[in-house]
Write a protein that holds these residues in place. Structure first.
Motif, PDB file in Angstrom:
ATOM      1  N   ASP A  63      36.062  -5.483  10.589  1.00  0.00           N
ATOM      2  CA  ASP A  63      36.499  -6.649  10.726  1.00  0.00           C
ATOM      3  C   ASP A  63      37.413  -7.073   9.208  1.00  0.00           C
ATOM      4  OD1 ASP A  63      35.519  -7.314  13.217  1.00  0.00           O
ATOM      5  OD2 ASP A  63      33.958  -8.514  12.387  1.00  0.00           O
ATOM      6  N   THR A  68      35.659 -21.786  26.377  1.00  0.00           N
ATOM      7  CA  THR A  68      36.375 -20.909  25.620  1.00  0.00           C
ATOM      8  C   THR A  68      35.918 -21.093  24.117  1.00  0.00           C
ATOM      9  OG1 THR A  68      38.322 -20.598  26.838  1.00  0.00           O
ATOM     10  CG2 THR A  68      38.632 -20.210  24.564  1.00  0.00           C
ATOM     11  N   GLY A  69      35.665 -19.990  23.382  1.00  0.00           N
ATOM     12  CA  GLY A  69      35.167 -20.119  21.787  1.00  0.00           C
ATOM     13  C   GLY A  69      33.912 -20.515  21.730  1.00  0.00           C
ATOM     14  N   GLY A  73      31.323 -18.491  22.033  1.00  0.00           N
ATOM     15  CA  GLY A  73      30.245 -17.440  21.630  1.00  0.00           C
ATOM     16  C   GLY A  73      29.876 -16.621  22.690  1.00  0.00           C
ATOM     17  N   LYS A  74      30.485 -16.512  23.605  1.00  0.00           N
ATOM     18  CA  LYS A  74      29.808 -15.395  24.850  1.00  0.00           C
ATOM     19  C   LYS A  74      30.126 -14.240  24.490  1.00  0.00           C
ATOM     20  CE  LYS A  74      32.715 -17.386  27.744  1.00  0.00           C
ATOM     21  NZ  LYS A  74      33.351 -18.473  27.072  1.00  0.00           N
ATOM     22  N   THR A  75      31.123 -13.841  23.996  1.00  0.00           N
ATOM     23  CA  THR A  75      31.738 -12.408  23.669  1.00  0.00           C
ATOM     24  C   THR A  75      30.866 -12.123  22.458  1.00  0.00           C
ATOM     25  OG1 THR A  75      33.851 -12.575  24.103  1.00  0.00           O
ATOM     26  CG2 THR A  75      33.362 -10.714  22.481  1.00  0.00           C
ATOM     27  N   THR A  76      30.498 -12.865  21.533  1.00  0.00           N
ATOM     28  CA  THR A  76      29.722 -12.600  20.365  1.00  0.00           C
ATOM     29  C   THR A  76      28.265 -12.257  20.956  1.00  0.00           C
ATOM     30  OG1 THR A  76      31.179 -14.241  19.190  1.00  0.00           O
ATOM     31  CG2 THR A  76      29.099 -13.404  18.298  1.00  0.00           C
TER      32      THR A  76
HETATM   33  N1  LIG Z   1      35.080 -10.848  14.086  1.00  0.00           N
HETATM   34  C1  LIG Z   1      34.935 -12.339  13.958  1.00  0.00           C
HETATM   35  N2  LIG Z   1      34.998 -13.037  12.806  1.00  0.00           N
HETATM   36  C2  LIG Z   1      35.098 -14.321  12.526  1.00  0.00           C
HETATM   37  N3  LIG Z   1      34.853 -15.211  13.574  1.00  0.00           N
HETATM   38  C3  LIG Z   1      34.958 -14.530  14.967  1.00  0.00           C
HETATM   39  C4  LIG Z   1      35.167 -13.405  14.989  1.00  0.00           C
HETATM   40  N4  LIG Z   1      35.183 -13.153  16.392  1.00  0.00           N
HETATM   41  C5  LIG Z   1      34.962 -14.209  17.006  1.00  0.00           C
HETATM   42  N5  LIG Z   1      35.105 -15.208  16.137  1.00  0.00           N
HETATM   43  C6  LIG Z   1      34.972 -16.816  16.125  1.00  0.00           C
HETATM   44  O1  LIG Z   1      33.718 -16.937  16.981  1.00  0.00           O
HETATM   45  C7  LIG Z   1      34.166 -17.861  17.949  1.00  0.00           C
HETATM   46  C8  LIG Z   1      33.489 -17.551  19.126  1.00  0.00           C
HETATM   47  O2  LIG Z   1      34.254 -16.385  19.760  1.00  0.00           O
HETATM   48  P1  LIG Z   1      33.987 -15.561  20.906  1.00  0.00           P
HETATM   49  O3  LIG Z   1      34.866 -14.579  21.249  1.00  0.00           O
HETATM   50  O4  LIG Z   1      32.662 -15.113  20.869  1.00  0.00           O
HETATM   51  O5  LIG Z   1      34.055 -16.767  22.016  1.00  0.00           O
HETATM   52  P2  LIG Z   1      34.110 -16.584  23.480  1.00  0.00           P
HETATM   53  O6  LIG Z   1      33.046 -17.830  24.231  1.00  0.00           O
HETATM   54  O7  LIG Z   1      33.827 -15.222  24.116  1.00  0.00           O
HETATM   55  O8  LIG Z   1      35.607 -17.035  24.096  1.00  0.00           O
HETATM   56  P3  LIG Z   1      36.569 -16.684  24.984  1.00  0.00           P
HETATM   57  O9  LIG Z   1      36.075 -17.268  26.321  1.00  0.00           O
HETATM   58  O10 LIG Z   1      37.796 -17.382  24.835  1.00  0.00           O
HETATM   59  O11 LIG Z   1      36.565 -15.233  25.395  1.00  0.00           O
HETATM   60  C9  LIG Z   1      35.483 -18.420  17.864  1.00  0.00           C
HETATM   61  O12 LIG Z   1      35.545 -19.499  17.097  1.00  0.00           O
HETATM   62  C10 LIG Z   1      36.065 -17.317  17.194  1.00  0.00           C
HETATM   63  O13 LIG Z   1      37.252 -17.564  16.360  1.00  0.00           O
END
Ligand SMILES: Nc1ncnc2c1ncn2[C@@H]1O[C@H](COP(=O)(O)OP(=O)(O)OP(=O)(O)O)[C@@H](O)[C@H]1O
Length: 620
Positions: free
Chosen positions: A123, A389-390, A392-395
């Motif tokens: 990252d 959206t955002g 944190g699901k992907t995280t």
């Molecule tokens: N590598 C990273 N470094 C810093 N912040 C990050 C990183 N990846 C994601 N984020 C932040 O973490 C938050 C959650 O991101 P994430 O991708 O987990 O959300 P999500 O629920 O999967 O969103 P979506 O539905 O749009 O895919 C967002 O605010 C994003 O900007």
């Protein structure tokens, strides 16, 4: 990481300590390197003998008119010249293999390190910076080991030995030569300070430039589509200009030190000439000694003049070593445990227990992105994960396979903390399919079987696993490709459509036959009907597999056994789709946002038809 932001750059080591880090890599080849250095030194000593031979010829055979002896003398000088050339060749031959071996080993280690370092590291670091360190800096190190290091040592020794030999003809001439060297040393020390800084700047800027090239090649479609080629070129030109400026300053620093390095021997030469002629007139020096002195002074010119270049090469190598070791020294936080636990037959019970996570660049006042996740998946269950959206699901999907580690709490597989398992084992039990389907420039077969290094890729079993995975992912289109499953797919699967890429990435996850599969919306690019078929096949083939699926569509959610709602960093609801629809206003609101998105998508899809309707209407 760019040239401007040297995050976590370690304290600068002294020059010799910095370069000493290369020693372990040279240890195996040390005898050969030493022999190469001795050959180089031998070549210099042979060259230094030539003036003495000349003195002997002039003093003896020429003075006495012995023609035969003059011929023998000339042949002896020729012999010395040939010996010198032979030793130079030997030096090159001896050093080449160790230098390329050291470069090879360092490059292997670098690549291995890049594979092992956590996503958190990637990252922070720009691809171009890593690429330039891996290719360019290692190349500088190899060239320096093969040539720069040895020539610096040998030329310094040559200058010292040659200067001492000058004293044999007359102390005054030797003194002039040695004293004229003092400004050289002062300039060299000043040069080290300026040039070292510029070398670092230049190598970092080259990394930034490589990043720009990489990004524009990677994003060429977007740049073209938005007509931003000119803008990208402007940015690139600015960066290239900056690099050119630094290179000019580097060249200026070299030119200044070279000026002294060339001027001082010239002045010493003139002063020695005047002194020598005066000494000869006084009868303190004969013509043969004067000739030998000047022959020696001429031979010493190249070693003296080369010191500026060799010194700058030394500093380039030091900078290259620093840059490579910044990657080697990066802390790998995601490692195998000291006392690993094994789960030979996992059941597939995945659980998040008070799991917290925040990205390293999150600001202090921000709460954790995942702020105490509690979620337990039963073995074999399919759990959909929904949230805005955002949220944190992907995280969250990156935590089970330890792409990132939780910052507090834990994730468990069958009750065992995932950090207690060896990474290889963990990633065999849990597979991930990402929304952003990354494929490699390899055949379809290799891409699909990427996670199955236990299988011989040419075996019938591998063929069966691949075909089954392709069937589940509804990816029969691959059989229509020019070479079927052996078709090479372009860089990152660029030759395929988004939906095709996703299906192959899904097939890859399925082929891995994991006990738990984590899917981050891997079907988003598929139409609803194909998605439904994929879901049904997944359920059939992965009957005993636990699945955590990030969902953005009501249809995906409806197919799951249970649904979890992620909100404000926590799982606020868990239940079946109909239960949550009945009891949770937040859930209904998230689902209705999905429906809105879907309506927008389908409106976009039906737009052309509406356009035809309008044309037909107008025709009537
Ligand atoms: N590598 C990273 N470094 C810093 N912040 C990050 C990183 N990846 C994601 N984020 C932040 O973490 C938050 C959650 O991101 P994430 O991708 O987990 O959300 P999500 O629920 O999967 O969103 P979506 O539905 O749009 O895919 C967002 O605010 C994003 O900007």
């Amino acid at each position: 990481m760019s040239a401007d932001t040297e995050l976590g750059a370690p304290a600068r080591l002294p020059l010799f300590k910095a370069l000493a880090r290369l020693i372990p890599y040279a240890q195996k080849d040390f005898p050969r390197i030493l022999l190469g250095a001795l050959s180089a030194l031998g070549a210099s000593i042979v060259a230094l003998l030539i003036p003495t031979a000349l003195e002997w010829i002039v003093d003896g055979p020429i003075a006495s008119g012995a023609t035969r002896a003059v011929v023998w003398g000339a042949l002896a000088v020729l012999g010395l010249g040939l010996l010198e050339a032979g030793l130079v060749w030997l030096r090159r031959w001896l050093i080449l293999a160790p230098a390329t071996a050291i470069e090879y080993n360092l490059r292997q280690k670098f690549y291995n390190r890049l594979q092992k370092l956590p996503i958190e590291f990637h990252d922070r670091w720009q691809g171009g910076q890593l690429l330039s360190r891996m290719m360019q800096d290692l190349n500088v190190i190899r060239r320096w080991l093969a040539f720069g290091l040895i020539m610096l040592v040998v030329n310094l020794l040559t200058v010292v030995i040659g200067s001492v030999m000058l004293f044999q003809w007359h102390w005054a001439l030797g003194t002039i030569f040695v004293v004229s060297g003092i400004p050289l040393w002062i300039s060299a020390l000043r040069f080290e300070r300026t040039y070292g800084r510029l070398a670092r700047m230049s190598q970092d800027q080259q990394g930034d430039l490589a990043t720009s090239v990489e990004q524009s090649v990677h994003g060429i479609r977007v740049l073209k589509a938005f007509g931003r080629g000119g803008h990208a070129l402007k940015n690139f030109r600015e960066q290239a200009e900056t690099l050119r400026g630094t290179e000019m300053r580097k060249a200026g620093a070299i030119a200044r030190v070279d000026f002294i390095l060339v001027l001082m021997p010239e002045l010493a030469f003139a002063a020695s000439l005047a002194t020598g002629i005066w000494l000869a007139a006084q009868g303190e020096l004969d013509i043969a000694q004067l000739l030998a002195f000047f022959a020696m002074a001429t031979i010493l010119r190249w070693p003296i003049e080369s010191i500026g270049f060799l010194f700058s090469f030394l500093l380039d190598a030091r900078t290259a070593t620093d840059r490579v070791w910044e990657v080697f020294d990066s802390v790998d936080t995601i490692t195998d445990p000291e006392q690993p636990v094994s789960i030979p037959e996992p059941r597939g019970a995945l659980a998040f227990e008070g799991a917290h996570f925040r990205y390293q660049d999150a600001r202090d006042h921000e709460p954790d992105l995942l702020d105490g996740i509690d979620l337990a998946l039963e073995p074999g269950e399919t759990m959909a994960l929904v949230g805005l959206t955002g949220s944190g699901k992907t995280t969250l999907t990156t935590l089970p396979t330890r792409l990132y580690d939780v910052t507090a709490g834990r994730v468990t597989l069958d009750g065992v903390d995932v950090r207690q398992l060896r990474l290889v084992e963990l990633r065999t039990h849990i597979a991930t399919a990402f929304e952003d389907a990354t494929l490699f420039s390899a055949s379809v077969r290799e891409n699909v079987l990427l996670g199955r290094d236990d299988l011989d890729i040419a075996s019938d079993e591998a063929e069966r696993v691949m075909n089954e995975a392709l069937a589940v992912a509804q990816a029969s289109f691959v059989y229509e490709l020019p070479d079927g499953v052996d078709t090479m797919i372009g860089e990152e699967g660029m030759s395929l459509s988004g939906g095709q890429r996703q299906r192959l990435a899904l097939a890859r996850a399925v082929a891995a036959r994991p006990k738990v599969i984590v899917m981050d919306d891997p079907l988003s690019a598929l139409d609803v009907n194909t998605e439904e078929r994929v879901q049904a096949e997944l359920k059939r083939v992965l009957a005993g597999t636990t699945a955590l699926v990030v969902a953005h569509r009501p249809s995906t959610v409806a197919l799951a056994d249970r649904v979890a709602l992620l909100q404000n960093g926590r799982i606020v609801e868990v239940g079946t789709h109909s239960e949550l629809m009945a009891r949770s206003a937040d859930y209904r609101s998230v689902l209705s946002s999905f429906e809105d998105e879907e309506r927008e998508e389908s409106a976009q899809r039906t737009d052309p038809t509406s356009a035809i309707d309008i044309i037909q209407e107008a025709d009537r």
